[in-house]
Design a protein around this motif. Structure first.
Motif, PDB file in Angstrom:
ATOM      1  N   GLY A  16       0.804  -1.218   0.000  1.00 40.35           N
ATOM      2  CA  GLY A  16       0.000   0.000   0.000  1.00 40.35           C
ATOM      3  C   GLY A  16       0.833   1.262   0.000  1.00 40.35           C
ATOM      4  N   GLN A  17       0.259   2.307   0.535  1.00 38.13           N
ATOM      5  CA  GLN A  17       0.866   3.639   0.491  1.00 38.13           C
ATOM      6  C   GLN A  17       1.492   3.991   1.827  1.00 38.13           C
ATOM      7  OE1 GLN A  17       0.850   5.447  -2.427  1.00 38.13           O
ATOM      8  NE2 GLN A  17       0.004   3.502  -3.183  1.00 38.13           N
ATOM      9  N   LYS A  18       2.573   4.791   1.772  1.00 40.50           N
ATOM     10  CA  LYS A  18       3.206   5.247   3.007  1.00 40.50           C
ATOM     11  C   LYS A  18       2.234   6.137   3.777  1.00 40.50           C
ATOM     12  CE  LYS A  18       7.587   6.585   4.907  1.00 40.50           C
ATOM     13  NZ  LYS A  18       8.983   6.948   4.646  1.00 40.50           N
ATOM     14  N   ILE A  19       2.174   5.905   5.076  1.00 41.82           N
ATOM     15  CA  ILE A  19       1.278   6.678   5.932  1.00 41.82           C
ATOM     16  C   ILE A  19       1.915   8.043   6.193  1.00 41.82           C
ATOM     17  CG2 ILE A  19       0.255   6.793   8.241  1.00 41.82           C
ATOM     18  CD1 ILE A  19       0.165   3.671   8.143  1.00 41.82           C
ATOM     19  N   THR A  20       1.165   9.099   5.929  1.00 43.90           N
ATOM     20  CA  THR A  20       1.735  10.447   6.033  1.00 43.90           C
ATOM     21  C   THR A  20       1.106  11.261   7.162  1.00 43.90           C
ATOM     22  OG1 THR A  20       0.159  11.238   4.379  1.00 43.90           O
ATOM     23  CG2 THR A  20       2.326  10.545   3.587  1.00 43.90           C
ATOM     24  N   ASN A  21       0.238  10.639   7.972  1.00 45.02           N
ATOM     25  CA  ASN A  21      -0.312  11.415   9.093  1.00 45.02           C
ATOM     26  C   ASN A  21       0.734  11.511  10.213  1.00 45.02           C
ATOM     27  OD1 ASN A  21      -0.452   9.110  10.796  1.00 45.02           O
ATOM     28  ND2 ASN A  21      -2.389   8.513   9.853  1.00 45.02           N
ATOM     29  N   ASN A  22       0.392  12.204  11.274  1.00 45.78           N
ATOM     30  CA  ASN A  22       1.358  12.444  12.359  1.00 45.78           C
ATOM     31  C   ASN A  22       1.184  11.458  13.510  1.00 45.78           C
ATOM     32  OD1 ASN A  22       2.592  14.691  11.128  1.00 45.78           O
ATOM     33  ND2 ASN A  22       0.840  15.971  11.731  1.00 45.78           N
ATOM     34  N   GLY A  27       8.728   4.860   9.427  1.00 49.76           N
ATOM     35  CA  GLY A  27       7.972   4.580   8.208  1.00 49.76           C
ATOM     36  C   GLY A  27       6.970   3.456   8.391  1.00 49.76           C
ATOM     37  N   ALA A  28       5.743   3.702   7.938  1.00 56.29           N
ATOM     38  CA  ALA A  28       4.698   2.671   7.976  1.00 56.29           C
ATOM     39  C   ALA A  28       3.836   2.828   6.725  1.00 56.29           C
ATOM     40  CB  ALA A  28       3.855   2.801   9.240  1.00 56.29           C
ATOM     41  N   TRP A  29       3.290   1.718   6.253  1.00 60.15           N
ATOM     42  CA  TRP A  29       2.519   1.687   5.018  1.00 60.15           C
ATOM     43  C   TRP A  29       1.167   1.025   5.288  1.00 60.15           C
ATOM     44  CZ3 TRP A  29       7.630   1.527   5.560  1.00 60.15           C
ATOM     45  CH2 TRP A  29       8.429   2.262   4.668  1.00 60.15           C
ATOM     46  N   LEU A  30       0.148   1.461   4.546  1.00 60.74           N
ATOM     47  CA  LEU A  30      -1.211   0.941   4.755  1.00 60.74           C
ATOM     48  C   LEU A  30      -1.857   0.599   3.425  1.00 60.74           C
ATOM     49  CD1 LEU A  30      -3.790   0.470   6.486  1.00 60.74           C
ATOM     50  CD2 LEU A  30      -4.336   2.891   6.102  1.00 60.74           C
ATOM     51  N   HIS A  41     -19.205  -2.777   7.178  1.00 57.81           N
ATOM     52  CA  HIS A  41     -18.867  -2.109   8.446  1.00 57.81           C
ATOM     53  C   HIS A  41     -17.796  -2.855   9.228  1.00 57.81           C
ATOM     54  CE1 HIS A  41     -22.103   0.600   7.632  1.00 57.81           C
ATOM     55  NE2 HIS A  41     -22.972  -0.387   7.583  1.00 57.81           N
ATOM     56  N   CYS A  42     -16.796  -3.338   8.517  1.00 57.87           N
ATOM     57  CA  CYS A  42     -15.691  -4.048   9.167  1.00 57.87           C
ATOM     58  C   CYS A  42     -14.403  -3.725   8.415  1.00 57.87           C
ATOM     59  CB  CYS A  42     -15.968  -5.547   9.165  1.00 57.87           C
ATOM     60  SG  CYS A  42     -14.730  -6.515  10.038  1.00 57.87           S
ATOM     61  N   PRO A  43     -13.884  -2.503   8.567  1.00 59.16           N
ATOM     62  CA  PRO A  43     -12.670  -2.123   7.844  1.00 59.16           C
ATOM     63  C   PRO A  43     -11.497  -3.005   8.241  1.00 59.16           C
ATOM     64  CG  PRO A  43     -13.688  -0.204   8.900  1.00 59.16           C
ATOM     65  CD  PRO A  43     -14.392  -1.418   9.421  1.00 59.16           C
ATOM     66  N   ILE A  44     -10.723  -3.411   7.226  1.00 58.43           N
ATOM     67  CA  ILE A  44      -9.544  -4.252   7.462  1.00 58.43           C
ATOM     68  C   ILE A  44      -8.384  -3.663   6.682  1.00 58.43           C
ATOM     69  CG2 ILE A  44      -8.533  -6.547   7.211  1.00 58.43           C
ATOM     70  CD1 ILE A  44     -11.351  -7.710   7.384  1.00 58.43           C
ATOM     71  N   GLY A  45      -7.268  -3.418   7.393  1.00 56.25           N
ATOM     72  CA  GLY A  45      -6.094  -2.842   6.754  1.00 56.25           C
ATOM     73  C   GLY A  45      -4.873  -3.724   6.936  1.00 56.25           C
ATOM     74  N   ASN A  46      -3.996  -3.730   5.922  1.00 60.74           N
ATOM     75  CA  ASN A  46      -2.688  -4.373   6.046  1.00 60.74           C
ATOM     76  C   ASN A  46      -1.677  -3.286   6.363  1.00 60.74           C
ATOM     77  OD1 ASN A  46      -0.688  -6.432   5.795  1.00 60.74           O
ATOM     78  ND2 ASN A  46      -0.151  -5.610   3.789  1.00 60.74           N
ATOM     79  N   VAL A  47      -0.986  -3.415   7.493  1.00 58.09           N
ATOM     80  CA  VAL A  47      -0.052  -2.379   7.924  1.00 58.09           C
ATOM     81  C   VAL A  47       1.358  -2.965   7.954  1.00 58.09           C
ATOM     82  CG1 VAL A  47       0.443  -0.605   9.640  1.00 58.09           C
ATOM     83  CG2 VAL A  47      -1.895  -1.469   9.396  1.00 58.09           C
ATOM     84  N   THR A  48       2.303  -2.254   7.353  1.00 59.65           N
ATOM     85  CA  THR A  48       3.710  -2.666   7.309  1.00 59.65           C
ATOM     86  C   THR A  48       4.545  -1.597   8.001  1.00 59.65           C
ATOM     87  OG1 THR A  48       3.343  -3.803   5.201  1.00 59.65           O
ATOM     88  CG2 THR A  48       5.629  -3.274   5.779  1.00 59.65           C
ATOM     89  N   PHE A  49       5.349  -2.003   8.986  1.00 56.22           N
ATOM     90  CA  PHE A  49       6.205  -1.079   9.738  1.00 56.22           C
ATOM     91  C   PHE A  49       7.670  -1.389   9.412  1.00 56.22           C
ATOM     92  CE2 PHE A  49       3.100   0.373  12.993  1.00 56.22           C
ATOM     93  CZ  PHE A  49       2.142  -0.624  12.940  1.00 56.22           C
TER      94      PHE A  49
END
Ligand code: MN
Length: 137
Positions: A16-22, A27-30, A41-49
């Motif tokens: 996914g895309q690099k997370i740019t919030n604060n 570095g983390a990607w979502l 109503h069940c959001p699911i994300g893949n997160v890479t740190f």
């Protein structure tokens, strides 16, 4: 000879895309696998740190489930010691419990994040995990 898996391009699911919030240190990607506006109503994300990356302390009013898909990381609830979590671990985060999650200093780390009971409200983001606190883990 054992060789650490290269998780820098995530595993199984897209990085996914690099997370740019604060709300993250390092570095983390979502990649959203199930979008927030899905009628399910069940959001699911893949997160890479990347190694050393972690999210700020935060609370989920409706809780969260983490499915660890790769690497070594940490999960910590306020007032408790940080737990080392690894590929295959499942973390059930209760409603409104202040916590953070992220990579170990020497390991990429990936997890699937499932938002539960989302009708109870949005994530409340709090202060960062300081370098001093993280360095003492
Ligand atoms: Mn969380």
């Amino acid at each position: 000879m054992n060789q650490a898996k290269d998780l820098s391009e995530s595993v199984i699911f897209p990085k996914g895309q690099k997370i740019t919030n604060n709300y993250f240190v390092g570095g983390a990607w979502l990649e959203m696998l199930v979008p927030s506006d899905s009628p399910l109503h069940c959001p699911i994300g893949n997160v890479t740190f990347e190694p050393g990356a972690r999210n700020n302390w935060h609370k989920h009013p409706g809780g969260q489930i983490l499915l660890v898909t790769g690497g070594t990381g940490y999960y910590q609830e306020e007032g408790k010691p940080a737990q080392v979590i690894r590929e295959g671990d499942v973390v059930q985060i209760p409603s409104d419990v202040k916590h953070w999650h992220g990579a170990a200093a020497n390991s990429w780390f990936t997890h699937i994040a499932i938002s539960t009971n989302i009708h109870m409200g949005d994530t409340e983001w709090l202060e960062p995990v300081s370098d001093e606190a993280y360095g003492n883990l």
